[in-house]
Design a protein around this motif. Structure first.
Motif, short mmCIF file in Angstrom:
data_model
loop_
_atom_site.label_atom_id
_atom_site.label_comp_id
_atom_site.label_asym_id
_atom_site.label_seq_id
_atom_site.Cartn_x
_atom_site.Cartn_y
_atom_site.Cartn_z
N CYS A 137 -7.29 -2.14 1.32
CA CYS A 137 -6.33 -2.01 2.13
C CYS A 137 -7.08 -2.24 3.70
O CYS A 137 -7.58 -0.97 4.09
CB CYS A 137 -5.07 -0.77 2.83
SG CYS A 137 -3.77 -1.05 3.42
N CYS A 169 0.98 -1.15 0.09
CA CYS A 169 0.21 -0.29 0.47
C CYS A 169 0.65 1.21 0.15
O CYS A 169 1.84 1.54 0.99
CB CYS A 169 -1.36 -0.41 1.08
SG CYS A 169 -2.15 1.27 1.02
N GLY A 184 -5.04 -1.79 6.31
CA GLY A 184 -5.16 -0.08 6.90
C GLY A 184 -5.25 1.29 6.87
O GLY A 184 -5.37 1.51 8.18
N CYS A 185 -5.60 1.57 5.86
CA CYS A 185 -5.83 2.33 5.88
C CYS A 185 -7.94 2.56 5.90
O CYS A 185 -8.24 3.68 5.63
CB CYS A 185 -5.92 3.07 4.49
SG CYS A 185 -4.17 3.14 3.44
N PHE A 231 0.10 4.11 0.71
CA PHE A 231 0.11 4.75 2.14
C PHE A 231 0.05 4.17 3.39
O PHE A 231 1.09 4.80 4.30
CB PHE A 231 -1.65 5.43 2.09
CG PHE A 231 -2.19 6.21 1.28
CD1 PHE A 231 -2.31 7.44 0.84
CD2 PHE A 231 -2.92 5.02 0.06
CE1 PHE A 231 -2.61 7.48 -0.72
CE2 PHE A 231 -3.16 5.60 -1.18
CZ PHE A 231 -3.21 7.38 -1.52
N CYS A 232 -0.08 3.22 3.75
CA CYS A 232 0.70 3.02 4.96
C CYS A 232 1.99 1.93 4.77
O CYS A 232 2.51 0.99 5.78
CB CYS A 232 -0.36 2.64 6.02
SG CYS A 232 -1.56 1.01 5.12
ZN LIG Z 1 -2.75 1.19 3.36
#
Ligand SMILES: [Zn+2]
Length: 100
Positions: free
Chosen positions: A22, A9, A24-25, A11-12
């Motif tokens: 995702c 990912c 996490g997101c 982003f994270c």
């Molecule tokens: Zn993520």
């Protein structure tokens, strides 16, 4: 080696299975308005290509843009043919003069 059906990912940095959101997101997802915009993201106002819609008249467009002549003339003008023939004659004559 990483599973080919997963990606990292952006982003994270978690490993995410392709086709799944995702994890996490998804947990810490904020509304789009408050989220900080990434450098590659653009405004909603920039969405879409603003292309002409279905009733676009192509023939009318061509007539306006190209003055009613949709196709470019292919071939050479008559005087280039004459110049070519003259040059061919001169070269032929020149070749004979060198040989003699
Ligand atoms: Zn993520």
């Amino acid at each position: 080696m990483a599973d080919p059906l997963t990606y990292i990912c952006p982003f994270c940095d978690r490993e995410v299975r392709v086709g799944k959101p995702c994890p996490g997101c998804a947990k810490k997802s904020k509304p789009a308005a408050t989220r900080k915009k990434r450098s590659w993201e653009q405004d909603k106002s920039c969405d879409g290509l603003d292309l002409p819609d279905e009733d676009f008249d192509y023939d009318d467009f061509v007539a306006r843009e190209f003055g009613g002549k949709p196709h470019r003339q292919i071939g050479v003008k008559w005087y280039w043919w004459i110049l070519g023939v003259i040059l061919l004659i001169l070269m032929t004559v020149g070749a004979f003069r060198v040989c003699l």
